[in-house]
Design a protein around this motif. Sequence first.
Motif, mmCIF file in Angstrom:
data_model
loop_
_atom_site.group_PDB
_atom_site.id
_atom_site.type_symbol
_atom_site.label_atom_id
_atom_site.label_comp_id
_atom_site.label_asym_id
_atom_site.label_seq_id
_atom_site.Cartn_x
_atom_site.Cartn_y
_atom_site.Cartn_z
ATOM 1 N N LEU A 19 38.747 36.122 34.300
ATOM 2 C CA LEU A 19 37.795 36.985 35.068
ATOM 3 C C LEU A 19 38.374 38.362 35.184
ATOM 4 C CD1 LEU A 19 36.236 34.541 37.907
ATOM 5 C CD2 LEU A 19 35.056 35.667 35.669
ATOM 6 N N ARG A 20 37.639 39.356 35.215
ATOM 7 C CA ARG A 20 38.301 40.628 35.428
ATOM 8 C C ARG A 20 38.594 40.843 36.842
ATOM 9 N NH1 ARG A 20 35.800 45.524 32.076
ATOM 10 N NH2 ARG A 20 36.072 46.439 34.404
ATOM 11 N N LYS A 21 39.612 41.844 37.154
ATOM 12 C CA LYS A 21 40.018 41.951 38.370
ATOM 13 C C LYS A 21 39.076 42.663 39.372
ATOM 14 C CE LYS A 21 43.583 44.409 37.357
ATOM 15 N NZ LYS A 21 44.766 45.113 36.978
ATOM 16 N N ASP A 22 38.362 43.521 38.844
ATOM 17 C CA ASP A 22 37.088 44.258 39.742
ATOM 18 C C ASP A 22 35.844 43.441 39.965
ATOM 19 O OD1 ASP A 22 36.128 44.471 36.934
ATOM 20 O OD2 ASP A 22 36.034 46.552 37.319
ATOM 21 N N LEU A 23 35.833 42.153 39.177
ATOM 22 C CA LEU A 23 34.837 41.386 39.464
ATOM 23 C C LEU A 23 33.650 41.994 38.992
ATOM 24 C CD1 LEU A 23 35.460 39.274 42.613
ATOM 25 C CD2 LEU A 23 36.025 38.779 40.310
ATOM 26 N N ALA A 24 33.341 42.853 37.757
ATOM 27 C CA ALA A 24 32.216 43.560 37.541
ATOM 28 C C ALA A 24 31.171 42.721 36.954
ATOM 29 C CB ALA A 24 32.724 44.501 36.434
ATOM 30 N N ILE A 25 29.962 43.032 36.982
ATOM 31 C CA ILE A 25 28.800 42.276 36.766
ATOM 32 C C ILE A 25 28.464 42.868 35.327
ATOM 33 C CG2 ILE A 25 26.665 41.522 37.019
ATOM 34 C CD1 ILE A 25 27.281 41.515 40.045
ATOM 35 N N SER A 26 28.335 42.033 34.511
ATOM 36 C CA SER A 26 27.482 42.084 33.251
ATOM 37 C C SER A 26 26.128 42.775 33.297
ATOM 38 C CB SER A 26 27.687 41.120 32.239
ATOM 39 O OG SER A 26 26.941 41.430 30.983
ATOM 40 N N PRO A 27 25.689 43.902 32.616
ATOM 41 C CA PRO A 27 24.256 44.450 32.755
ATOM 42 C C PRO A 27 23.427 43.610 31.962
ATOM 43 C CG PRO A 27 25.608 45.713 31.655
ATOM 44 C CD PRO A 27 26.504 44.815 31.910
#
Length: 138
Positions: A19-27
């Motif tokens: 998982l990415r560190k910033d916990l970005a959400i995929s659009p």
Amino acid sequence: MPITVFTPRTKKLDLYSDLRKDLAISPLSSDLTVLKNDDAVKDALKNLLLTDRGERLMQPNLGGNIRALLFENLTPAVLQMIKTQIEETVKLYEPRAELIDVTVAADMDSSNVSAKITFYVRNQEQPITLDVILERTR
């Protein structure tokens, strides 16, 4: 009806994911964004090198412990110690990376150290280069 044969060259399998560190959400999927293969290993290596020992709970030995060396005078001996510490950290804590070379250089004007790490991701053919700038934080 033709039969399709998948070989390693025609079908690239995703072997590693984080998982990415910033916990970005995929659009597109409204789910967490995932790093795959070499991006996942590069991100994990960077996290390991920037983590000091004792910084993570329940894992007191995890990390590169390089920050302490950055406050020393940047002599060739200290740069060699930083290089050795990076090599040991990669070999100990990242089994997905097969280390090729580590190059460390000092920027005397800003007191930063740049590290260039070249490695293979296991089960892949192309070498990958990771550039990390190690800087003092007070």
